[in-house]
Structures are given as C-alpha cells and as structure tokens.
Scaffold this active site. Structure first.
Site, PDB file in Angstrom:
ATOM      1  N   GLY A   1      52.289 -21.663  -4.004  1.00  0.00           N
ATOM      2  CA  GLY A   1      51.379 -22.101  -2.959  1.00  0.00           C
ATOM      3  C   GLY A   1      51.548 -23.561  -2.587  1.00  0.00           C
ATOM      4  O   GLY A   1      50.885 -24.050  -1.686  1.00  0.00           O
ATOM      5  N   CYS A   2      52.439 -24.265  -3.262  1.00  0.00           N
ATOM      6  CA  CYS A   2      52.675 -25.674  -2.965  1.00  0.00           C
ATOM      7  C   CYS A   2      53.979 -25.820  -2.175  1.00  0.00           C
ATOM      8  O   CYS A   2      54.964 -25.144  -2.473  1.00  0.00           O
ATOM      9  CB  CYS A   2      52.768 -26.490  -4.250  1.00  0.00           C
ATOM     10  SG  CYS A   2      51.240 -26.523  -5.185  1.00  0.00           S
ATOM     11  N   GLN A   3      53.963 -26.709  -1.205  1.00  0.00           N
ATOM     12  CA  GLN A   3      55.156 -26.971  -0.406  1.00  0.00           C
ATOM     13  C   GLN A   3      56.211 -27.659  -1.278  1.00  0.00           C
ATOM     14  O   GLN A   3      57.386 -27.333  -1.206  1.00  0.00           O
ATOM     15  CB  GLN A   3      54.790 -27.867   0.775  1.00  0.00           C
ATOM     16  CG  GLN A   3      55.967 -28.291   1.621  1.00  0.00           C
ATOM     17  CD  GLN A   3      55.567 -29.218   2.740  1.00  0.00           C
ATOM     18  OE1 GLN A   3      54.447 -29.701   2.807  1.00  0.00           O
ATOM     19  NE2 GLN A   3      56.491 -29.492   3.635  1.00  0.00           N
TER      20      GLN A   3
END
Length: 136
Positions: A50-52
């Site tokens: 969910g993190c770029q």
C-alpha cells in the site's frame, strides 16, 4: 511518556516552523535520526503493501510493549515512519489502540502529502494498529 504526550510534543515541534519547507526539512531530519533497520527485516516478507515507496515494517513484543522497526528508501516517508515509531513504539497494545493518528493532521501533513503518500501513511498506521490488536 504516553503516545498522547509524544504526539503533543511532535505537534509543538512542528508549530515552531512557519513555512512548509522548514517543516519538510524537520520531517526529513526526523527520518535521519531513526535507528537503522535490523538486517533481518531487510527482506521482501517485511515490505508493507500500500506504500508507493519501499517500506519495511516489523514489530516485536517485549515485556508487554510493542517495538516497531521500519525503514523506507524515500526521505519524506522515512520521516513519517520516524514520527509513527516515536509515538507508537515501546507502548502497550491498549495504549497504541487508544491513540489515533490525528496528530499528523494537526501538524498539517494531511494537506501537504500527495494522495499516494497519504495512502501509504494510512497503511503504516493500519499495520501498527493491526500489530497492537494481535498482541492483546
């Protein structure tokens, strides 16, 4: 200190800065002061979804308190991690669950982060709360 006291301390620190360039620099400095991630957590199994940016995240329990280990390859994200670790690490699961992440909005990050960074930040907070729920 309780998570609320630490969150209040962070709000006070950021209130000293009038412009966002200075706030971002303080955030980056916070990330630089974060303890290095232990080698065993530099593994794909610990990459937070969910993190770029690439974010490694793990938790341990010691004497009824959770200890969070995290790191990122991006300076701003590393700073965000440092703030979250500062507030939530070395706290009892009940205290972690009682403290929301509203302090991040109070320092203005909700208005100054990109949508993808906000999504990643929410994923980090969720991971912290999930670890606290699992440790109860």
């Amino acid at each position: 200190m309780t998570p609320q006291e630490i969150a209040s301390e962070i709000i006070d620190e950021f209130s000293f800065f009038d412009d966002w360039a200075d706030k971002y620099q303080h955030l980056i400095d916070q990330g630089r002061s974060l303890a290095p991630l232990p080698d065993q957590y530099h593994d794909d199994a610990y990459i937070l979804k969910g993190c770029q940016s690439v974010v490694y995240f793990a938790s341990d329990s010691k004497e009824g308190q959770l200890i969070f280990h995290a790191a990122s390859d991006a300076a701003i994200v590393q700073g965000l991690i440092a703030l979250l670790v500062r507030v939530y690490s070395q706290q009892a699961p009940e205290d972690i669950l009682a403290q929301d992440a509203q302090f991040l909005a109070e320092i203005g990050l909700d208005k100054h982060l990109s949508a993808t960074r906000k999504t990643g930040l929410a994923a980090m907070v969720t991971a912290i709360h999930d670890a606290a729920r699992a440790a109860r």
